[in-house]
Design a protein around this motif. Sequence first.
Motif, PDB file in Angstrom:
ATOM      1  N   UNK A 103      -8.807  16.667 -29.129  1.00  0.00           N
ATOM      2  CA  UNK A 103      -8.306  17.974 -29.987  1.00  0.00           C
ATOM      3  C   UNK A 103      -9.232  18.485 -30.477  1.00  0.00           C
ATOM      4  N   UNK A 104      -8.896  19.889 -30.779  1.00  0.00           N
ATOM      5  CA  UNK A 104     -10.040  20.771 -31.795  1.00  0.00           C
ATOM      6  C   UNK A 104      -8.874  21.446 -32.797  1.00  0.00           C
ATOM      7  N   UNK A 105      -9.582  21.465 -33.932  1.00  0.00           N
ATOM      8  CA  UNK A 105      -8.659  21.847 -35.316  1.00  0.00           C
ATOM      9  C   UNK A 105      -9.269  23.235 -35.490  1.00  0.00           C
ATOM     10  N   UNK A 154      -6.886  15.987 -21.458  1.00  0.00           N
ATOM     11  CA  UNK A 154      -6.452  17.151 -21.849  1.00  0.00           C
ATOM     12  C   UNK A 154      -7.021  17.431 -23.316  1.00  0.00           C
ATOM     13  N   UNK A 155      -7.596  18.691 -23.647  1.00  0.00           N
ATOM     14  CA  UNK A 155      -8.160  18.936 -24.747  1.00  0.00           C
ATOM     15  C   UNK A 155      -7.183  19.848 -25.397  1.00  0.00           C
ATOM     16  N   UNK A 156      -6.731  19.360 -26.601  1.00  0.00           N
ATOM     17  CA  UNK A 156      -5.426  20.362 -27.357  1.00  0.00           C
ATOM     18  C   UNK A 156      -6.080  21.242 -28.278  1.00  0.00           C
ATOM     19  N   UNK A 157      -6.015  22.395 -28.254  1.00  0.00           N
ATOM     20  CA  UNK A 157      -6.547  23.124 -29.410  1.00  0.00           C
ATOM     21  C   UNK A 157      -5.338  23.458 -30.203  1.00  0.00           C
ATOM     22  N   UNK A 158      -5.528  23.184 -31.475  1.00  0.00           N
ATOM     23  CA  UNK A 158      -4.525  23.446 -32.733  1.00  0.00           C
ATOM     24  C   UNK A 158      -4.591  24.598 -33.529  1.00  0.00           C
ATOM     25  N   UNK A 159      -3.692  25.724 -33.381  1.00  0.00           N
ATOM     26  CA  UNK A 159      -3.890  26.647 -34.009  1.00  0.00           C
ATOM     27  C   UNK A 159      -2.829  26.823 -35.352  1.00  0.00           C
ATOM     28  N   UNK A 175     -13.462  28.845 -23.188  1.00  0.00           N
ATOM     29  CA  UNK A 175     -14.844  28.535 -23.272  1.00  0.00           C
ATOM     30  C   UNK A 175     -15.363  27.356 -23.985  1.00  0.00           C
ATOM     31  N   UNK A 176     -14.716  27.160 -25.025  1.00  0.00           N
ATOM     32  CA  UNK A 176     -15.086  25.833 -25.964  1.00  0.00           C
ATOM     33  C   UNK A 176     -14.934  24.800 -25.252  1.00  0.00           C
ATOM     34  N   UNK A 177     -13.821  24.697 -24.223  1.00  0.00           N
ATOM     35  CA  UNK A 177     -13.710  23.484 -23.657  1.00  0.00           C
ATOM     36  C   UNK A 177     -12.012  22.985 -23.774  1.00  0.00           C
ATOM     37  N   UNK A 178     -11.152  23.802 -24.553  1.00  0.00           N
ATOM     38  CA  UNK A 178      -9.628  23.448 -24.737  1.00  0.00           C
ATOM     39  C   UNK A 178      -9.106  23.931 -23.227  1.00  0.00           C
ATOM     40  N   UNK A 179      -8.168  22.770 -23.117  1.00  0.00           N
ATOM     41  CA  UNK A 179      -7.117  23.069 -22.107  1.00  0.00           C
ATOM     42  C   UNK A 179      -5.850  23.565 -22.333  1.00  0.00           C
ATOM     43  N   UNK A 180      -5.458  23.267 -23.434  1.00  0.00           N
ATOM     44  CA  UNK A 180      -4.188  23.727 -24.104  1.00  0.00           C
ATOM     45  C   UNK A 180      -4.200  24.312 -25.237  1.00  0.00           C
ATOM     46  N   UNK A 181      -3.025  24.894 -25.753  1.00  0.00           N
ATOM     47  CA  UNK A 181      -3.127  25.518 -27.188  1.00  0.00           C
ATOM     48  C   UNK A 181      -1.855  25.038 -27.914  1.00  0.00           C
ATOM     49  N   UNK A 182      -1.781  24.673 -29.094  1.00  0.00           N
ATOM     50  CA  UNK A 182      -0.279  24.418 -29.420  1.00  0.00           C
ATOM     51  C   UNK A 182      -0.416  24.521 -31.024  1.00  0.00           C
TER      52      UNK A 182
END
Length: 249
Positions: A103-105, A154-159, A175-182
């Motif tokens: 994940x990314x925060x 899968x890499x999750x981007x959390x907004x 571009x940063x490598x995220x696959x999905x966003x939530x």
Amino acid sequence: MVEVAIIGGSGVYDPRLMSDLREESVETQFGTAHVTIGTFQDNPVVFMQRHGQGHTLPPHKINYRANIMALKQLGVKDVIATSAVGSLNRAMHPGDLVLLDQFMDFTKQRPFTFYDGEGGEVVHTDFTEPYCPGLRELLLACAQSKGVRLHPTGTYVCTEGPRYESPAEVRAYGLLGGDVVGMTNVPEVVLAKEAKLRYAVVAMVTNYGAGISPQPLSHQEVLDVMAHNGESIRTLLMEALGRLLGGGH
Ligand code: HPA
């Protein structure tokens, strides 16, 4: 003691998986959390609605610390969470399931840790494996045996939400490598690890990120896709519960 919990996100409110349902409020030092406790194959299982009963809490107002602490207090060891996500990756389509591994925060202002430095304790938790490898393996095996298609990583981007992203943000996250966003997996994954719970997430893609899809996004679209594809998640969860409770883990 209830050792296994399911956390249901948008569109996974139906605890039909279980019988003998009873609602309980659990008091924690962070506030009250509400859970449904039911029986699955003679074993107790906790079901928690992440957004509260009737989806009343926006992502930034969810009391994540109370939720995770309540599970800990109930004696939970294994948590399988579900989550609706938008896709940043054109190979992940609406209706697809994704087993998160990173994940990314990008959240901004949520209480995000149990280790606030109170009591003079400074703790830096290792996040090399943010999601439990053992539970991920079990879910992959369940998907395989039940013929449920699942992206294995899968890499999750959390907004922060509650708004959806701009197309520029969707491009940047991709571009940063995220696959999905939530909007909810942080701090849930962080707190689960700090609390030493085994925790994994099956995400369901409900839409392409803004700008990939030409239409504006709506929460109704998210709920509709979850409703139409919820069977694959239910099949996976039932198989996983059977294996966890039957000691196949
Ligand atoms: N963005 C953020 N959260 C979401 C989305 C999205 O596109 N779809 C479902 N949850």
